[in-house]
Design an enzyme around this catalytic site. Structure first.
Site, PDB file in Angstrom:
ATOM      1  N   GLY A   1       7.670  -2.479   0.070  1.00 57.40           N
ATOM      2  CA  GLY A   1       6.298  -2.554   0.631  1.00 57.40           C
ATOM      3  C   GLY A   1       5.468  -1.065   0.160  1.00 57.40           C
ATOM      4  N   CYS A   2       4.831  -0.191   1.061  1.00 56.37           N
ATOM      5  CA  CYS A   2       4.066   1.054   0.715  1.00 56.37           C
ATOM      6  C   CYS A   2       4.863   2.090   0.175  1.00 56.37           C
ATOM      7  CB  CYS A   2       3.152   1.426   1.961  1.00 56.37           C
ATOM      8  SG  CYS A   2       1.979   0.393   2.509  1.00 56.37           S
ATOM      9  N   VAL A   3       6.300   2.042   0.454  1.00 59.18           N
ATOM     10  CA  VAL A   3       7.384   3.185   0.131  1.00 59.18           C
ATOM     11  C   VAL A   3       7.587   2.777  -1.309  1.00 59.18           C
ATOM     12  CG1 VAL A   3       9.431   2.070   0.381  1.00 59.18           C
ATOM     13  CG2 VAL A   3       9.005   4.400   0.970  1.00 59.18           C
ATOM     14  N   ALA A   4       7.366   1.853  -2.237  1.00 56.97           N
ATOM     15  CA  ALA A   4       7.891   1.368  -3.424  1.00 56.97           C
ATOM     16  C   ALA A   4       7.272   2.360  -4.583  1.00 56.97           C
ATOM     17  CB  ALA A   4       7.557  -0.224  -3.633  1.00 56.97           C
TER      18      ALA A   4
ATOM     19  N   HIS B   1       1.271   9.066   0.773  1.00 58.13           N
ATOM     20  CA  HIS B   1       0.893   7.721   0.760  1.00 58.13           C
ATOM     21  C   HIS B   1      -0.333   7.598   2.083  1.00 58.13           C
ATOM     22  CE1 HIS B   1       0.548   3.633   0.566  1.00 58.13           C
ATOM     23  NE2 HIS B   1       0.581   3.374   2.138  1.00 58.13           N
TER      24      HIS B   1
END
Length: 388
Positions: A135-138, A312
């Site tokens: 997800g967004c951490v990728a 982010h």
């Protein structure tokens, strides 16, 4: 990092236009739209880019069609991002030893990196690392895995590609709070980073700032605004005057127990239905400061030593929680707020978009420290320690 190149689809729309689209797709006919419009106004997002022209979204009536659209657009944007980063780095596709590809908004087997490698002229023996589910951490996690590879291959060349087409996951007929929040925040985009190991001829020489040495440990094309042309091609990013980006010094990954329910996907016949609870800001306030301070302490650093924050943009409440947790000045997260307003939350590609804007607008001084920070499903955090 030798180069970073981000790209955005050419179809750009102001937030009001997207609010109308989401009301038509997600709410029953005649439903009260006031809450939806307040939600979109409070998101701080001004405009976003979509993988397809806005009128084509009505035709995506099942997961298969949405995913086919994802594959086509992901390959096109991915190739543009990787080609741009390699050109900026002065390298050829056949110089690449590893290509890592991160995405959570579609599925492809063969993966996007496999579809691009030989088509772009990479070697048949190029190593590939497709990553799904972060997800967004990728974006941050992908850089961390590239760092791991290059520590073991110090003469190597690695490419990270992040490509996210969040608009293709929006669920029709779903008026849930999670779906409407996602519809208010997420946009489409891609980015690529080219990095080399410390013994590569193009590696940046060690900086010699007046700071204690760090142990060697593992660990858009269009500007912001409200212009509304639906098919006007975006303008290219300016190229940085400096050859190198920051060095990756170390990384840290953290999973938080009993938080799997906070963020993710429910996968069903209609595709990816977002799971998004209101717990994220509270988890940030409860855990982030401890994680960041412990990570910095391993390298003889404290929060005040960090000159640049590449954070982010999860959403306004999450960004505010990050700033409060870390005690940051308002200006520290200005690149994050600027990116959220200009293009929305690009999931994994956002931190690459923000890093490029930092490089191009007010590049940090040589020897200064930075942190790349992202949060994602798990619930988890990823930290990357940078030095310019």
């Amino acid at each position: 990092m030798l180069a970073i190149h981000t790209v955005l689809p050419q179809h750009r729309y102001p937030q009001d236009t997207l609010t109308d689209l989401i009301a038509d797709m997600c709410l029953p006919a005649g439903a009260d739209q006031r809450a939806l419009r307040r939600l979109h106004a409070s998101s701080t997002v001004q405009a976003r880019h979509l993988a397809l022209p806005i009128e084509q979204y009505a035709r995506l009536d099942d997961f298969g069609r949405s995913n086919d659209a994802w594959i086509g657009a992901a390959v096109e944007l991915g190739e543009e991002a990787v080609a741009g980063a390699l050109a900026q780095a002065g390298l050829r596709p056949d110089d690449v030893d590893l290509v890592a590809c991160v995405s959570v908004t579609g599925l492809a087997v063969p993966s996007v990196d496999a579809r691009l490698a030989l088509r772009m002229g990479m070697r048949q023996d190029v190593k590939r690392l497709p990553l799904f589910g972060l997800g967004c951490v990728a974006g941050a996690a992908g850089l961390a895995r590239v760092h791991d590879f290059l520590r073991g291959h110090p003469t190597g060349v690695a490419v990270l590609l992040a490509v996210e087409l969040c608009s293709l996951t929006l669920q029709r007929g779903d008026g849930s709070a999670a779906n409407l929040v996602a519809g208010a925040l997420f946009g489409d985009g891609a980015g690529a980073v080219v990095a080399v190991g410390s013994a590569h001829p193009k590696a940046q020489p060690e900086a010699q700032p007046k700071a204690q040495p760090t142990p060697d440990r593992p660990g858009s094309r269009t500007p912001a605004g409200t212009a509304t042309p639906t098919t006007t091609p975006a303008t290219p990013h300016k190229r940085s005057r400096r050859t190198h980006g920051p060095r990756i010094i170390a990384t840290r990954s953290t999973l938080y127990p009993e938080t799997e329910h906070v963020l993710g996907w429910e996968v069903g016949a209609s595709g990816f239905r977002v799971v998004l609870t209101a717990d994220v800001p509270d988890l940030v306030r409860a855990h982030l400061r401890h994680e960041v301070c412990a990570f910095l302490g391993e390298h003889g650093l404290v929060l005040g030593d960090i000159a640049t924050w590449v954070c982010h943009p999860g959403g306004p409440k999450v960004v505010e929680a990050v700033g409060e947790s870390l005690g940051l000045a308002e200006s520290a997260l200005e690149p994050t707020w600027r990116s959220l307003a200009a293009v929305g939350n690009l999931s994994s590609a956002s931190v690459l978009h923000i890093l490029q804007s930092v490089e191009e607008s007010a590049r940090p001084a040589p020897g200064s420290w930075g942190i790349m920070l992202a949060l994602g499903p798990g619930f988890c955090s990823e930290l990357v320690l940078l030095r310019w």
